[in-house]
Design a protein around this motif. Structure first.
Motif, short mmCIF file in Angstrom:
data_model
loop_
_atom_site.label_atom_id
_atom_site.label_comp_id
_atom_site.label_asym_id
_atom_site.label_seq_id
_atom_site.Cartn_x
_atom_site.Cartn_y
_atom_site.Cartn_z
N LYS A 198 0.74 -1.11 0.00
CA LYS A 198 -0.01 0.02 0.14
C LYS A 198 0.77 1.19 -0.04
CE LYS A 198 -3.60 2.12 2.63
NZ LYS A 198 -4.81 2.05 3.78
N ASP A 199 0.70 2.03 -0.80
CA ASP A 199 1.66 3.41 -1.12
C ASP A 199 0.95 4.22 0.22
OD1 ASP A 199 2.80 2.39 -3.06
OD2 ASP A 199 1.38 3.78 -4.60
N GLY A 200 1.95 5.14 0.77
CA GLY A 200 1.58 6.06 1.69
C GLY A 200 2.72 6.38 2.45
N PRO A 201 2.73 7.22 3.34
CA PRO A 201 4.02 7.83 4.28
C PRO A 201 4.40 6.76 5.01
CG PRO A 201 1.70 8.58 5.25
CD PRO A 201 1.43 7.84 4.17
N PRO A 202 5.62 7.03 5.66
CA PRO A 202 6.50 6.06 6.45
C PRO A 202 5.64 5.88 7.77
CG PRO A 202 8.08 7.66 5.66
CD PRO A 202 6.55 8.20 5.39
N ARG A 203 6.00 4.69 8.19
CA ARG A 203 5.16 4.34 9.42
C ARG A 203 6.42 3.53 10.32
NH1 ARG A 203 3.23 1.28 5.46
NH2 ARG A 203 3.55 -1.05 5.84
N VAL A 204 5.92 3.51 11.59
CA VAL A 204 6.82 2.86 12.65
C VAL A 204 6.62 1.44 12.89
CG1 VAL A 204 7.74 2.90 15.04
CG2 VAL A 204 7.13 4.92 13.96
N SER A 205 7.34 0.53 12.53
CA SER A 205 7.07 -0.66 12.35
C SER A 205 7.07 -1.57 13.78
CB SER A 205 7.95 -1.54 11.50
OG SER A 205 9.36 -1.38 11.63
N GLU A 206 7.87 -0.86 14.91
CA GLU A 206 8.25 -1.51 15.95
C GLU A 206 8.17 -0.75 17.07
OE1 GLU A 206 11.91 -3.52 16.21
OE2 GLU A 206 11.69 -4.87 14.36
N LYS A 207 7.77 -1.11 18.32
CA LYS A 207 7.58 -0.31 19.51
C LYS A 207 9.16 -0.06 19.93
CE LYS A 207 5.35 0.32 24.01
NZ LYS A 207 4.41 -0.37 24.90
N VAL A 208 9.40 1.23 20.30
CA VAL A 208 10.78 1.64 20.85
C VAL A 208 10.68 2.18 22.19
CG1 VAL A 208 11.73 1.95 18.64
CG2 VAL A 208 10.61 3.87 19.84
N ALA A 209 11.79 2.18 23.10
CA ALA A 209 11.95 2.93 24.16
C ALA A 209 12.58 4.24 23.86
CB ALA A 209 12.94 2.04 25.22
N HIS A 210 11.82 5.25 24.42
CA HIS A 210 12.10 6.70 24.08
C HIS A 210 13.22 7.09 24.91
CE1 HIS A 210 9.40 6.99 20.92
NE2 HIS A 210 8.28 6.47 21.74
N ARG A 211 13.39 6.39 26.15
CA ARG A 211 14.64 7.00 27.00
C ARG A 211 15.83 5.82 27.00
NH1 ARG A 211 14.48 10.02 31.78
NH2 ARG A 211 15.94 9.66 33.24
N GLN A 212 16.73 6.33 26.72
CA GLN A 212 17.96 5.44 26.62
C GLN A 212 19.01 5.95 27.47
OE1 GLN A 212 18.41 2.76 24.59
NE2 GLN A 212 16.31 2.92 23.49
N THR A 213 19.81 5.23 28.09
CA THR A 213 20.89 5.25 29.00
C THR A 213 22.35 4.68 28.56
OG1 THR A 213 20.52 3.57 30.38
CG2 THR A 213 19.49 5.90 31.08
N ALA A 214 23.32 5.34 28.79
CA ALA A 214 24.59 4.68 28.34
C ALA A 214 25.84 5.13 29.24
CB ALA A 214 24.91 5.00 27.05
N ARG A 215 26.70 4.35 29.45
CA ARG A 215 27.81 4.91 30.26
C ARG A 215 28.95 5.45 29.47
NH1 ARG A 215 27.83 2.91 35.31
NH2 ARG A 215 26.09 1.50 36.15
N ILE A 216 29.52 6.19 30.17
CA ILE A 216 30.92 6.99 29.40
C ILE A 216 31.75 5.67 28.73
CG2 ILE A 216 32.66 8.66 29.78
CD1 ILE A 216 31.24 9.93 31.47
N GLY A 217 32.33 6.02 27.70
CA GLY A 217 33.35 4.91 27.22
C GLY A 217 32.69 3.73 26.41
N THR A 218 31.35 3.61 26.46
CA THR A 218 30.57 2.47 25.90
C THR A 218 30.08 2.91 24.48
OG1 THR A 218 28.43 2.80 27.08
CG2 THR A 218 30.15 1.22 28.01
N ALA A 219 29.43 1.90 23.87
CA ALA A 219 28.76 2.01 22.70
C ALA A 219 27.23 1.82 22.73
CB ALA A 219 29.43 1.31 21.41
N ILE A 220 26.40 2.62 22.11
CA ILE A 220 25.03 2.47 22.19
C ILE A 220 24.53 2.72 20.64
CG2 ILE A 220 24.79 5.14 22.46
CD1 ILE A 220 22.44 4.18 24.16
#
Length: 485
Positions: A28-50
């Protein structure tokens, strides 16, 4: 729109159809849509990768763009990498805290996915340093000319605290990831390959962090392939004369569409070929290649090079050639160097040619040996003149007499001759003069060795009279006679 595929079995008879549904695909043609649910709050420690995911889909496929606190994330952010399904951040730092937005857009619309990134263990920087270029020597050449089809690399390596970001601009226009090089991990060097005339322009690298910003600009000129060989302009090189031991130089000016190769050659005479390991043939003559200094570009588009000759000698005289070459050919021009003869008088040899063939230790050793022998004989002769025969007995006696007369007055009064040895007694003795004469007569009569005569120049007689009175009334008187030599 639904699509249905049918397959007809070739074994079916006429009027019988066997339909097999292979695949039913809905789109079906149309605008983009989000296919999965995501966590909008993310945390990371200094020196690591995310990794921040961006699960969107649409038809047509959307274009993904990431921003941080309203700023577009591009290829100049060396620790950030935009992937097909998300954003990856390596070696997370405290300044990475903020709001990230993934924006997906196609022809029918757009959709955003927001993230809030919190960095754990956030600490203040011990010191904040503005950016600075770490390899300025590789950035000195800011005007670059390259022919079509070649490549060029523009360097802007820098450091700072916190780590700075870099962006590239062409004629004040921000370059896209495709132009800079999408997916490259190292963004401090801009590589331009397979150059075309439209690549000409001013390229600027802009390096910044929260402490400040620096930039550097390169001018790139892409020129068409030259169709002519280099041309030597002006009158140089010209014939030159130099004094023996002096300094002079040849100059060569070449005009070419691209930077040429300028090389200096010296003609090798027929009797000098054995002095050089390798020569090249130009025309009917042999030449030796000389070390060449750097080629300098001039504002008028020409190129200049100089050949310096120091401490000129006779063998430096001869023909010199300046050769300029590019991909289309070469041009050259010759000049002659004349070295004047040495005006200093030659040093005359101290020895004849025959003696000069002897080794130098022999030449020095022979005169030194002669001088040594003569000195030894002279020293022996002088030492022999100093030795005299011992004096006779009468002479010794006379010498003693003379010395006795030279004695001080005090010694003469005592009548003492100087002692002949440390064991000789003083002349003052209890033996009187008569006893001494009797002893000498006895020795002479016995024929024994006589003592060396002692000299008594004066004899004094001292008579003392002593009177003693006794208790019984008697008076005793006696004399003492003293002989002193």
């Amino acid at each position: 729109v639904s699509l249905l595929w049918f397959c007809l079995d070739k074994n079916t008879t006429l009027g019988q159809l066997q339909m097999n549904i292979l695949l039913i695909y809905w789109c079906k043609d149309g605008p983009p849509r989000v296919s999965e649910k995501v966590a909008h709050r993310q945390t990371a420690r200094i020196g690591t990768a995310i990794k921040l995911p961006c699960p969107v889909e649409g038809d047509p496929p959307p274009l993904i763009m990431w921003t941080k606190d309203g700023r577009n994330i591009h290829s100049g952010w060396i620790r950030f990498r935009i992937l097909r399904m998300g954003l990856k951040i390596k070696e997370v730092e405290a300044d990475d805290t903020g709001t990230y937005i993934c924006k997906a857009t196609n022809g029918f619309g757009s959709v955003n996915i927001n993230y809030t990134l919190i960095v754990i263990g956030e600490c203040r920087w011990s010191s904040v340093l503005r950016p600075r270029f770490t390899q300025p020597a590789k950035m000195r050449k800011r005007v670059i000319a390259r022919p079509v089809g070649s490549s060029v690399r523009l360097k802007c390596t820098a450091s700072g605290n916190p780590r700075p970001d870099i962006v590239w601009l062409k004629d004040d226009r921000l370059l896209s990831e495709q132009e800079v090089g999408e997916g490259r991990q190292k963004k401090w060097t801009l590589s331009l390959k397979n150059l075309k005339p439209e690549h000409s322009g001013r390229y600027t690298c802009r390096v910044s962090n929260r402490a400040g910003e620096i930039n550097a600009t390169y001018k790139v000129e892409v020129i068409q392939r030259t169709n002519s060989k280099p041309i030597l302009t002006g009158t140089h090189p010209v014939n030159t004369t130099v004094d023996y031991g002096g300094t002079t130089s040849f100059q060569c000016k070449v005009r070419s569409d691209v930077k040429p190769v300028i090389q200096w050659l010296k003609r090798v005479e027929s009797n000098e070929e054995s002095r050089y390991n390798s020569t090249i043939e130009v025309g009917d003559h042999q030449f030796v290649v000389l070390p060449t200094a750097e080629v300098w570009s001039r504002p008028d588009g020409s190129y200049l090079n100089k050949l310096l000759i120091t401490r000129a000698k006779e063998e430096d005289a001869g023909m010199y050639i300046c050769l300029g070459a590019n991909t289309m050919g070469y041009s050259f021009r010759s000049a002659f160097l004349t070295v004047l003869p040495d005006t200093k008088p030659p040093i005359t040899a101290m020895f004849s040619p025959a003696s000069s063939s002897l080794p130098w230790p022999v030449i020095i050793g022979i005169p030194a040996g002669i001088v040594f022998i003569f000195g030894t004989v002279l020293l022996w002769f002088c030492q022999s003149r100093k030795h005299c025969p011992p004096p006779s007995a009468p002479a010794a006696t006379a010498q003693v007499l003379q010395s006795s007369h030279r004695l001080p007055y005090r010694e003469r009064d005592r009548g003492c001759a100087p002692p002949s040895s440390s064991t000789e007694k003083d002349c003052m003795s209890s033996m009187n003069y008569e006893e001494y004469l009797a002893q000498q007569q006895l020795l002479l009569s016995q024929g024994g060795p006589t003592l060396p005569p002692k000299i008594y120049p004066k004899i004094y007689t001292d008579i003392h009279t002593h009177t003693h009175s006794h208790v019984d009334g008697k008076v005793h008187q006696h004399q003492h006679i003293h002989f002193q030599c």
